[in-house]
Design an enzyme around this catalytic site. Sequence first.
Site, mmCIF file in Angstrom:
data_model
loop_
_atom_site.group_PDB
_atom_site.id
_atom_site.type_symbol
_atom_site.label_atom_id
_atom_site.label_comp_id
_atom_site.label_asym_id
_atom_site.label_seq_id
_atom_site.Cartn_x
_atom_site.Cartn_y
_atom_site.Cartn_z
ATOM 1 N N ASP A 248 0.984 -1.445 -0.192
ATOM 2 C CA ASP A 248 0.115 0.076 0.000
ATOM 3 C C ASP A 248 0.966 1.733 0.319
ATOM 4 O O ASP A 248 2.095 0.884 0.202
ATOM 5 C CB ASP A 248 -0.668 0.040 1.714
ATOM 6 C CG ASP A 248 -0.310 -0.479 2.397
ATOM 7 O OD1 ASP A 248 0.734 0.107 2.855
ATOM 8 O OD2 ASP A 248 -1.369 -0.479 3.267
ATOM 9 N N ASN B 208 -7.816 -3.024 14.653
ATOM 10 C CA ASN B 208 -8.276 -3.112 14.057
ATOM 11 C C ASN B 208 -8.815 -3.832 13.212
ATOM 12 O O ASN B 208 -9.798 -4.280 12.494
ATOM 13 C CB ASN B 208 -9.230 -2.053 12.854
ATOM 14 C CG ASN B 208 -9.319 -1.379 12.214
ATOM 15 O OD1 ASN B 208 -7.631 -2.005 11.564
ATOM 16 N ND2 ASN B 208 -9.805 -0.740 11.392
ATOM 17 N N HIS C 289 -7.723 -4.527 10.341
ATOM 18 C CA HIS C 289 -7.085 -4.153 9.012
ATOM 19 C C HIS C 289 -5.733 -4.947 8.383
ATOM 20 O O HIS C 289 -4.695 -5.083 9.126
ATOM 21 C CB HIS C 289 -6.654 -3.082 8.334
ATOM 22 C CG HIS C 289 -5.849 -1.987 8.521
ATOM 23 N ND1 HIS C 289 -5.830 -0.461 9.051
ATOM 24 C CD2 HIS C 289 -4.424 -1.864 8.525
ATOM 25 C CE1 HIS C 289 -5.279 -0.375 9.370
ATOM 26 N NE2 HIS C 289 -3.530 -1.064 9.169
ATOM 27 N N GLU D 283 -9.411 -2.284 5.548
ATOM 28 C CA GLU D 283 -10.724 -1.500 6.313
ATOM 29 C C GLU D 283 -11.456 -2.822 6.896
ATOM 30 O O GLU D 283 -12.197 -3.063 5.963
ATOM 31 C CB GLU D 283 -11.132 0.426 5.881
ATOM 32 C CG GLU D 283 -9.266 0.616 6.448
ATOM 33 C CD GLU D 283 -9.278 0.876 7.832
ATOM 34 O OE1 GLU D 283 -8.926 -0.151 8.551
ATOM 35 O OE2 GLU D 283 -8.475 2.032 7.742
HETATM 36 C C1 GLP Z 1 -0.584 0.295 8.362
HETATM 37 C C2 GLP Z 1 -0.106 -0.739 7.456
HETATM 38 C C3 GLP Z 1 -0.415 -1.664 7.725
HETATM 39 C C4 GLP Z 1 -0.010 -2.608 8.747
HETATM 40 C C5 GLP Z 1 -0.804 -1.345 10.227
HETATM 41 C C6 GLP Z 1 0.400 -1.307 11.448
HETATM 42 O O1 GLP Z 1 -2.187 1.046 8.710
HETATM 43 N N1 GLP Z 1 -1.022 0.051 5.961
HETATM 44 O O2 GLP Z 1 0.186 -2.995 6.225
HETATM 45 O O3 GLP Z 1 0.613 -3.431 8.953
HETATM 46 O O4 GLP Z 1 0.305 -0.154 9.944
HETATM 47 O O5 GLP Z 1 1.405 -0.705 12.333
HETATM 48 P P1 GLP Z 1 2.356 -1.114 13.254
HETATM 49 O O6 GLP Z 1 3.139 -2.300 12.426
HETATM 50 O O7 GLP Z 1 2.761 -0.053 13.010
HETATM 51 O O8 GLP Z 1 1.415 -1.217 14.065
#
Ligand code: GLP
Length: 241
Positions: free
Chosen positions: A67, A136, A138, A143
């Site tokens: 992404d 959440n 995702h 989402e």
């Molecule tokens: C973002 C990314 C996700 C990732 C998520 C969790 O939203 N788009 O791919 O898994 O963050 O992030 P973190 O690892 O910082 O908790």
Amino acid sequence: MRVIVENDYQSMSRKAALLLASQVNLKPNSVLGLATGSTPEGMYQELVKMYHRGEIDFSEVVTFNLDEYYKLPPENEESYHYYMHENFFKHVNLHPENTNIPRGMVEKVETECWYYEEKIRRAGGIDLQVLGIGSNGHIGFNEPGDRLNVTTKLVELTEETIESNSRFFDSLDKVPRKAISVGMATILKARRIILLASGKNKAEAIKKTINGYVDTRIPSSLLQTHPETTLIIDEEAASLL
Ligand code: GLP
């Protein structure tokens, strides 16, 4: 779904790096699906160390990231282009033309999404997909909702995600409200998937990923339908199992 519980963040990161390295050593021209966020940073550091020790060669590897924020320039320090370059790409021998990240600055976003899917298809599909998880549930930026995207699309971020990701930005209103994300079917088409999670704030999402119903309101629960998914999580993320 296989679940590996490691003691802490360090050993989770090492385990993930070892799995990824074994994939690349078995198939040097592997197509890897890569994730951003704070969780995989340790895995990238381990991979860089392995590369410097001569234990892994990325010269034939092709990568596709999950992404990118919409309309955030690649030179912005919070963009996933910047993240990947700083945390991984600049430290190893990946060919820049073999690395792919959705381009958030494009005018014709639908064309970009179509083209991204096509590039994954032409590369032969993803051999190993690395995932993090949002609190959440995702994955990528898919989402929770009544419906999920099948393929790569422009998506609206939820307030929870904007709030959670605001820790990386100067203020809440600087967080982009949209992103381009690879869709669920594209993720589930990967031959193998590893999902990493660390910390108590992921425990609830991990519980629902593994034990709950398959439910579009917990996008990660769809991984239950994938035959080759391994969760590598630390004890805190596993604390509600
Ligand atoms: C973002 C990314 C996700 C990732 C998520 C969790 O939203 N788009 O791919 O898994 O963050 O992030 P973190 O690892 O910082 O908790």
